[in-house]
Design an enzyme around this catalytic site. Structure first.
Site, PDB file in Angstrom:
ATOM      1  N   GLY A  65       0.780  -1.241   0.000  1.00 54.73           N
ATOM      2  CA  GLY A  65       0.000   0.000   0.000  1.00 54.73           C
ATOM      3  C   GLY A  65       0.806   1.282   0.000  1.00 54.73           C
ATOM      4  N   ASP A  69       1.412   2.835   4.710  1.00 54.04           N
ATOM      5  CA  ASP A  69       0.278   3.596   4.186  1.00 54.04           C
ATOM      6  C   ASP A  69      -0.669   4.041   5.299  1.00 54.04           C
ATOM      7  OD1 ASP A  69      -0.564   1.004   4.727  1.00 54.04           O
ATOM      8  OD2 ASP A  69      -1.437   0.622   2.769  1.00 54.04           O
ATOM      9  N   ASP A  80      -3.585   1.477  11.368  1.00 49.85           N
ATOM     10  CA  ASP A  80      -4.975   1.120  11.657  1.00 49.85           C
ATOM     11  C   ASP A  80      -5.016   0.488  13.053  1.00 49.85           C
ATOM     12  OD1 ASP A  80      -7.726   0.656  11.000  1.00 49.85           O
ATOM     13  OD2 ASP A  80      -7.254  -1.336  10.263  1.00 49.85           O
ATOM     14  N   LYS A  91      -5.608   6.087  11.577  1.00 52.66           N
ATOM     15  CA  LYS A  91      -6.988   5.921  12.059  1.00 52.66           C
ATOM     16  C   LYS A  91      -6.914   5.641  13.550  1.00 52.66           C
ATOM     17  CE  LYS A  91      -8.971   3.454   8.049  1.00 52.66           C
ATOM     18  NZ  LYS A  91      -9.487   2.114   7.661  1.00 52.66           N
ATOM     19  N   PHE A 145     -13.225   3.043   5.107  1.00 50.42           N
ATOM     20  CA  PHE A 145     -12.287   2.289   4.280  1.00 50.42           C
ATOM     21  C   PHE A 145     -11.900   3.152   3.088  1.00 50.42           C
ATOM     22  CE2 PHE A 145     -10.713  -0.983   1.379  1.00 50.42           C
ATOM     23  CZ  PHE A 145      -9.859  -1.658   2.241  1.00 50.42           C
ATOM     24  N   ASP A 189      -5.514  -0.267  -1.841  1.00 51.98           N
ATOM     25  CA  ASP A 189      -6.396  -1.050  -2.695  1.00 51.98           C
ATOM     26  C   ASP A 189      -7.671  -1.511  -2.006  1.00 51.98           C
ATOM     27  OD1 ASP A 189      -5.085  -2.955  -0.919  1.00 51.98           O
ATOM     28  OD2 ASP A 189      -5.912  -4.514  -2.222  1.00 51.98           O
ATOM     29  N   ARG A 209      -5.431   1.061  -6.743  1.00 49.06           N
ATOM     30  CA  ARG A 209      -4.133   1.545  -6.261  1.00 49.06           C
ATOM     31  C   ARG A 209      -3.606   2.696  -7.124  1.00 49.06           C
ATOM     32  NH1 ARG A 209      -2.010  -2.039  -2.404  1.00 49.06           N
ATOM     33  NH2 ARG A 209      -2.462  -4.253  -2.709  1.00 49.06           N
TER      34      ARG A 209
HETATM   35  P1  5GP Z   1      -2.846  -2.544  10.953  1.00 49.86           P
HETATM   36  O1  5GP Z   1      -1.872  -3.637  11.148  1.00 49.86           O
HETATM   37  O2  5GP Z   1      -2.426  -1.202  11.519  1.00 49.86           O
HETATM   38  O3  5GP Z   1      -4.242  -2.914  11.396  1.00 49.86           O
HETATM   39  O4  5GP Z   1      -3.076  -2.451   9.420  1.00 49.86           O
HETATM   40  C1  5GP Z   1      -2.443  -1.643   8.634  1.00 49.86           C
HETATM   41  C2  5GP Z   1      -2.678  -2.091   7.219  1.00 49.86           C
HETATM   42  O5  5GP Z   1      -4.041  -2.402   6.950  1.00 49.86           O
HETATM   43  C3  5GP Z   1      -2.367  -0.942   6.324  1.00 49.86           C
HETATM   44  O6  5GP Z   1      -0.999  -0.945   6.000  1.00 49.86           O
HETATM   45  C4  5GP Z   1      -3.248  -1.203   5.144  1.00 49.86           C
HETATM   46  O7  5GP Z   1      -2.584  -2.051   4.247  1.00 49.86           O
HETATM   47  C5  5GP Z   1      -4.454  -1.925   5.706  1.00 49.86           C
HETATM   48  N1  5GP Z   1      -5.576  -0.979   5.879  1.00 49.86           N
HETATM   49  C6  5GP Z   1      -6.059  -0.466   7.018  1.00 49.86           C
HETATM   50  N2  5GP Z   1      -7.070   0.372   6.793  1.00 49.86           N
HETATM   51  C7  5GP Z   1      -7.239   0.402   5.448  1.00 49.86           C
HETATM   52  C8  5GP Z   1      -8.138   1.128   4.569  1.00 49.86           C
HETATM   53  O8  5GP Z   1      -8.996   1.937   4.949  1.00 49.86           O
HETATM   54  N3  5GP Z   1      -7.978   0.890   3.245  1.00 49.86           N
HETATM   55  C9  5GP Z   1      -7.055   0.019   2.747  1.00 49.86           C
HETATM   56  N4  5GP Z   1      -7.016  -0.135   1.433  1.00 49.86           N
HETATM   57  N5  5GP Z   1      -6.191  -0.670   3.540  1.00 49.86           N
HETATM   58  C10 5GP Z   1      -6.294  -0.466   4.872  1.00 49.86           C
HETATM   59 MG    MG Z   2      -0.141  -1.897   4.356  1.00 47.47          MG
END
Ligand code: 5GP
Ligand code: MG
Length: 184
Positions: free
Chosen positions: A44, A103, A106, A134, A155, A162, A168
């Site tokens: 991402g 990217d 989350d 977020k 999202f 993506d 993307r």
């Molecule tokens: P975490 O491990 O912090 O939960 O996840 C991070 C990853 O989840 C990000 O690098 C991304 O790839 C994916 N992700 C989290 N939220 C979103 C979103 O709103 N859209 C997309 N496309 N990917 C997300």
């Molecule tokens: Mg990612």
């Protein structure tokens, strides 16, 4: 794939460009390091990373650059909760000052896993820069050192991000609105 549409642009190309350049200014004191390594957490972050490192070059800084593929998501929009390494960075990070580029921050699982991973490989320091944050979604208590924009619990796609490998290529970041039932 679920029925959806993309209308609400959250950040256009111009806003993103301005913010990337501010982030690179904000990171300036990191450039004092004699052993700087910038690592993109793919996939991402590919577009963000490409823009970011070109701005870094304008500061006359020449970091080593590498990539790692980590995933915590399946093909849908919910994190699976477990982070797996697809491809590790091959650059030797022992004694290096690493800046991880992702990217979206989350739940925090990916970034926390990656920080621990590079420290255990001998990095002298690990900092992080994420395009989007977020905060309301956090499960692991972690903050990024540099954040492009905060977003609500929606999202988003575009600028590298993506939905099922689509979108993307969009030069902007937009919200996905899900409508109706799953269509596959
Ligand atoms: P975490 O491990 O912090 O939960 O996840 C991070 C990853 O989840 C990000 O690098 C991304 O790839 C994916 N992700 C989290 N939220 C979103 C979103 O709103 N859209 C997309 N496309 N990917 C997300
Ligand atoms: Mg990612």
């Amino acid at each position: 794939m679920q029925e959806h549409h993309i209308e609400n642009v959250l950040f256009d190309a111009e806003q993103i460009g301005r913010r990337v350049s501010e982030l690179v200014d904000d990171m300036a004191h990191q450039y004092q390091s004699q052993n700087l390594v910038m690592i993109a957490i793919l996939r991402g972050s590919f577009m963000f990373f490409a823009d970011l490192v070109r701005e870094v070059n304008r500061h006359g800084v020449h970091p080593r650059i590498d990539f790692t593929t980590l995933s915590s998501y399946g093909s849908g929009t919910e994190s699976s909760g477990k982070v797996t390494i697809g491809r590790d960075a091959t650059v030797d990070v022992a004694g290096a000052d690493v800046i991880l580029i992702d990217d979206i921050l989350d739940t925090g699982r990916t970034l926390s896993f990656a920080s621990t991973h590079f420290l255990s490989r001998g990095a002298h320091s690990v900092h992080s820069c994420v395009l989007l944050d977020k905060p309301s979604r956090r499960v692991v208590p972690i903050t990024a050192d540099y954040v492009g924009f905060e977003v609500d619990d929606v999202f988003v796609v575009g600028y590298g991000l993506d939905f099922d490998s689509y979108y993307r290529e969009l030069p902007y970041i937009a919200e996905v609105t899900f409508t109706g039932e799953a269509i596959t």
